[in-house]
Structures are given as structure tokens and as C-alpha cells.
Enzyme design. Sequence first.
Site, PDB file in Angstrom:
ATOM      1  N   GLU A  96     103.106  54.594  74.898  1.00 40.39           N
ATOM      2  CA  GLU A  96     103.400  53.245  75.368  1.00 40.39           C
ATOM      3  C   GLU A  96     103.694  53.279  76.860  1.00 40.39           C
ATOM      4  OE1 GLU A  96     104.781  50.910  71.407  1.00 40.39           O
ATOM      5  OE2 GLU A  96     106.409  51.634  72.654  1.00 40.39           O
ATOM      6  N   CYS A 109     105.986  51.684  84.349  1.00 44.66           N
ATOM      7  CA  CYS A 109     106.842  52.653  83.676  1.00 44.66           C
ATOM      8  C   CYS A 109     105.938  53.474  82.764  1.00 44.66           C
ATOM      9  CB  CYS A 109     107.896  51.876  82.876  1.00 44.66           C
ATOM     10  SG  CYS A 109     108.963  52.918  81.910  1.00 44.66           S
ATOM     11  N   CYS A 116     109.581  62.417  72.118  1.00 47.11           N
ATOM     12  CA  CYS A 116     110.579  63.138  72.926  1.00 47.11           C
ATOM     13  C   CYS A 116     111.416  63.979  71.979  1.00 47.11           C
ATOM     14  CB  CYS A 116     111.477  62.162  73.679  1.00 47.11           C
ATOM     15  SG  CYS A 116     112.662  63.005  74.775  1.00 47.11           S
ATOM     16  N   CYS A 120     118.127  61.381  71.725  1.00 51.57           N
ATOM     17  CA  CYS A 120     119.276  60.550  72.117  1.00 51.57           C
ATOM     18  C   CYS A 120     119.509  59.459  71.063  1.00 51.57           C
ATOM     19  CB  CYS A 120     119.051  59.922  73.488  1.00 51.57           C
ATOM     20  SG  CYS A 120     118.912  61.167  74.792  1.00 51.57           S
ATOM     21  N   CYS A 123     118.105  55.753  71.607  1.00 49.40           N
ATOM     22  CA  CYS A 123     116.743  55.587  72.116  1.00 49.40           C
ATOM     23  C   CYS A 123     115.695  55.649  71.000  1.00 49.40           C
ATOM     24  CB  CYS A 123     116.483  56.692  73.145  1.00 49.40           C
ATOM     25  SG  CYS A 123     114.782  56.768  73.724  1.00 49.40           S
ATOM     26  N   CYS A 337     114.084  49.381  78.351  1.00 46.10           N
ATOM     27  CA  CYS A 337     114.504  50.794  78.312  1.00 46.10           C
ATOM     28  C   CYS A 337     114.887  51.201  76.898  1.00 46.10           C
ATOM     29  CB  CYS A 337     115.739  51.021  79.175  1.00 46.10           C
ATOM     30  SG  CYS A 337     115.470  50.769  80.907  1.00 46.10           S
TER      31      CYS A 337
HETATM   32  N1  SAH Z   1     113.836  60.867  79.155  1.00 46.41           N
HETATM   33  C1  SAH Z   1     114.186  60.329  80.402  1.00 46.41           C
HETATM   34  C2  SAH Z   1     113.314  59.174  80.819  1.00 46.41           C
HETATM   35  C3  SAH Z   1     112.909  58.174  79.788  1.00 46.41           C
HETATM   36  S1  SAH Z   1     114.187  57.157  79.134  1.00 46.41           S
HETATM   37  C4  SAH Z   1     115.639  59.954  80.435  1.00 46.41           C
HETATM   38  O1  SAH Z   1     116.261  59.939  79.391  1.00 46.41           O
HETATM   39  O2  SAH Z   1     116.144  59.704  81.524  1.00 46.41           O
HETATM   40  C5  SAH Z   1     114.377  55.948  80.447  1.00 46.41           C
HETATM   41  C6  SAH Z   1     115.793  55.391  80.568  1.00 46.41           C
HETATM   42  O3  SAH Z   1     116.084  54.495  79.491  1.00 46.41           O
HETATM   43  C7  SAH Z   1     116.871  56.460  80.557  1.00 46.41           C
HETATM   44  O4  SAH Z   1     117.855  56.188  81.498  1.00 46.41           O
HETATM   45  C8  SAH Z   1     117.432  56.267  79.164  1.00 46.41           C
HETATM   46  O5  SAH Z   1     118.701  56.826  79.053  1.00 46.41           O
HETATM   47  C9  SAH Z   1     117.388  54.782  79.013  1.00 46.41           C
HETATM   48  N2  SAH Z   1     117.535  54.313  77.645  1.00 46.41           N
HETATM   49  C10 SAH Z   1     117.121  54.904  76.523  1.00 46.41           C
HETATM   50  N3  SAH Z   1     117.424  54.151  75.441  1.00 46.41           N
HETATM   51  C11 SAH Z   1     118.037  53.045  75.920  1.00 46.41           C
HETATM   52  C12 SAH Z   1     118.578  51.873  75.303  1.00 46.41           C
HETATM   53  N4  SAH Z   1     118.521  51.693  73.992  1.00 46.41           N
HETATM   54  N5  SAH Z   1     119.121  50.939  76.111  1.00 46.41           N
HETATM   55  C13 SAH Z   1     119.167  51.092  77.451  1.00 46.41           C
HETATM   56  N6  SAH Z   1     118.670  52.176  78.072  1.00 46.41           N
HETATM   57  C14 SAH Z   1     118.121  53.138  77.325  1.00 46.41           C
HETATM   58 FE1  SF4 Z   2     114.137  61.283  75.362  1.00 39.89          FE
HETATM   59 FE2  SF4 Z   2     114.906  58.757  75.005  1.00 39.89          FE
HETATM   60 FE3  SF4 Z   2     116.721  60.649  75.487  1.00 39.89          FE
HETATM   61 FE4  SF4 Z   2     115.046  59.888  77.464  1.00 39.89          FE
HETATM   62  S1  SF4 Z   2     116.597  58.622  76.457  1.00 39.89           S
HETATM   63  S2  SF4 Z   2     115.620  62.011  76.871  1.00 39.89           S
HETATM   64  S3  SF4 Z   2     113.185  59.449  76.245  1.00 39.89           S
HETATM   65  S4  SF4 Z   2     115.387  60.538  73.676  1.00 39.89           S
END
Ligand code: SAH
Ligand code: SF4
Length: 348
Positions: A96, A109, A116, A120, A123, A337
Site C-alpha cells: 500500500e 508515503c 513488517c 508494534c 499498527c 499512519c
Molecule cells: N516502520 C517505520 C515506518 C513506518 S510506520 C516506523 O515505525 O517508524 C510510520 C509511522 O506511523 C511511525 O511513526 C509509526 O509509529 C506510526 N504509526 C503506526 N501505527 C500508528 C497508529 N495506529 N496511529 C498513529 N501512528 C501510527
Molecule cells: Fe513496523 Fe508498524 Fe512498527 Fe513501523 S509502526 S515498525 S511499520 S509495526
Amino acid sequence: MSASVDVAGIKALDREQLADALDVLGEPRYRTEQLVRWLYLRGATSYDEMTDLPAGLRDELAGRFPVYPPEIVERRHSKDGTRKYLIALSGPTLVETVGLPTSGRLTVCFSTQAGCAMGCAFCATGQGGFVRDLGPGEMVDQVRLVAEDFGTRVTNAVAMGQGEPFANYDATLGALRLLNSPNGLGIGARHITVSTCGLVPGIRRFAEEPEQFTLAVSLHSAVQETRDRLMPGVAGMPLETLREALIAYANRSGRRPSLEYALIDRVNDSSAELNALIEFCRGLLVHVNLIPVNTVDSSGFARSDDEVAARWIRELGEHGVEASVRSERGADIDAACGQLKQRTQRTT
Ligand code: SAH
Ligand code: SF4
């Protein structure tokens, strides 16, 4: 070693690897830029189009490094102008990508991995697991397709889609360089941002890169226990080590990284959490980006009250820490995000 080398064809190669491949075939170096222009400036879908390359070379390249043209298989439009794309790369791989237009600018983006491995808790990508690394050309292709779809130049690119860029460091750097190149997309280095969950070896390497690329680090809590729980992929990595890497980065590059912090109701938004963040930022040259957490199925997390972000900004400011709230875009089409899901099957 990434699996993408086997599945991405010519898109697995960065500019240096393209040059080496041409060198092995006895070709002069200037052919590299010709090839880069065909692939990324013009978006050639096969070697047949590359009419200024010798026919023998085109056959040779086609045999060794197939061109897999990317394809938009689904497109969703948000009422705020944001567009989310489902893009098919080679074979079954889908990623995506999001296009965010603002006055006079278009930000893309893009994803650096399909899925991944970091897991997290907040996410959607992390919940879906890891599929494979993307090659440099597969990242550039996403940005180029969005430019084509909007019919305009891309001014900013952010590696904030699916995946952890520093878990696929070499390919990501290769992509940034192609995005930056005048023969690629010609995006200014300062307008290209990488977001990492905080992989320290990657941050240290990134500080040494000669280009002025921008760094963002996802912090989400400056309390070790909370961060470990929210971000299992980096659990056990001491916050102090991350802090030291950020100091070294700022000293070495002269650049100010941003810290991303998704505010989650009653998880990481208490006064103790704010104090820990202020302490973490003491003496650091950073900009804090607060993001009201976007809801993701089954995570059970809710966003903090708007009043929390306003108070945090005020208090951070009083301690000399610059902070802002990231405006939410594309949430109505799950393009905000953390809402990018790993899909494995085409739906069209
Ligand atoms: N893996 C990298 C980049 C992709 S995620 C990282 O984690 O930085 C891009 C951004 O979206 C990161 O700052 C991540 O922490 C944030 N993010 C992920 N899930 C989110 C959510 N549910 N709400 C707001 N930000 C989120
Ligand atoms: Fe991976 Fe999502 Fe964590 Fe970024 S925020 S490192 S994309 S699991």
C-alpha cells in the site's frame, strides 16, 4: 540477505548494482544513467521500449533481470484529497502507498517492505506480519505511479508506509538515491524522510550518509517498560542507547530529527509519560510530532483527548522542546499512519 533479489528482477538493483551489472556485460558506465532514466523517469515497462540501448544488450538484460512493471490494482479517494493505492509488484506481492496533496505539494508515503516484522501493538502493518523486503526500484516505482496518477511532480517522499526501512537498509538507501537523482524523480534530499522504529545501527549508518536526507524516529514512549510493551520488535533496546544515537546523529549530520509519538489514551499519555519525554529530549536537537493514534481493528487503543496534545505541546515548549500535532489525513479510507494493512490477495 533479502529475498527481494530473487523476485524483484531489475528493480532489486540500486544504481551501483546496475552499474556493476552493465560493467560485467562490458558496457560503458553512461549506460547506467540511460537505464535509470528509462526505468524511473519514463517508467518503461519492458526493455523493448529502450530504443537507444543496443538490441543485444536489451536481450541480455531481459534474460538476467526481468522488468516487472508495477500495477495499481485498487485506488481509494479520501474526501480530503488523499489517495491510497494497492500496488502489485512482482508475483503475488502487494503493497500500500499513499499520495497526500497539499497546496503546491504532493507527498508520497511509500512502503519499504511488504508487511513488517516489528509487531508494534498499535499498527495494522505490524499486526499482519512480514512478507518480504522490497528492492530499491520497487520503492521508486510506488512514488512514480502516484506522480503519474496525480499527473504532477512529487515534491516530498516519506518512507512511512509498510515496513521498517532500516531493517532493509541498503535497498532503502538505494531508493532514496534514485528518488533524489535528476535521472530518477529529482526530489530534493531534504524532502525525503525515513521513519524508523529506532534501529540504532541504522541511525548510526544514516548519520554517515553524505546526502541531507531527513530522519524521523518513532518513540511513542520515553518510559522503557511502556515502549517495550508497545514496540516488541525493539524491546530490550535501552532508551539511553537510542538517545545517544540521536545525539551522535545530530552532531554528525547537523540535522534535526523528529520524534514521532502516537498519543494513546491511558497507555502513554500520563503526566509521568510527559515528564519522561521531556527528560528524554533534554539536550537533544529534535522536533516532536504528536499523532493522535489512529484506530486499528482489534488493537483496543483509543486516541487521547485533543486537550492532551494541546497541553503536551505547551509543556514541551516551556521546556524548550519544539512540538506539533500531525494533521490527520486519509483516515476515512484507512490511509492514515498505522492503517496500512498487508494484503496477500488481489481483490480485483
Ligand atoms: N516502520 C517505520 C515506518 C513506518 S510506520 C516506523 O515505525 O517508524 C510510520 C509511522 O506511523 C511511525 O511513526 C509509526 O509509529 C506510526 N504509526 C503506526 N501505527 C500508528 C497508529 N495506529 N496511529 C498513529 N501512528 C501510527
Ligand atoms: Fe513496523 Fe508498524 Fe512498527 Fe513501523 S509502526 S515498525 S511499520 S509495526
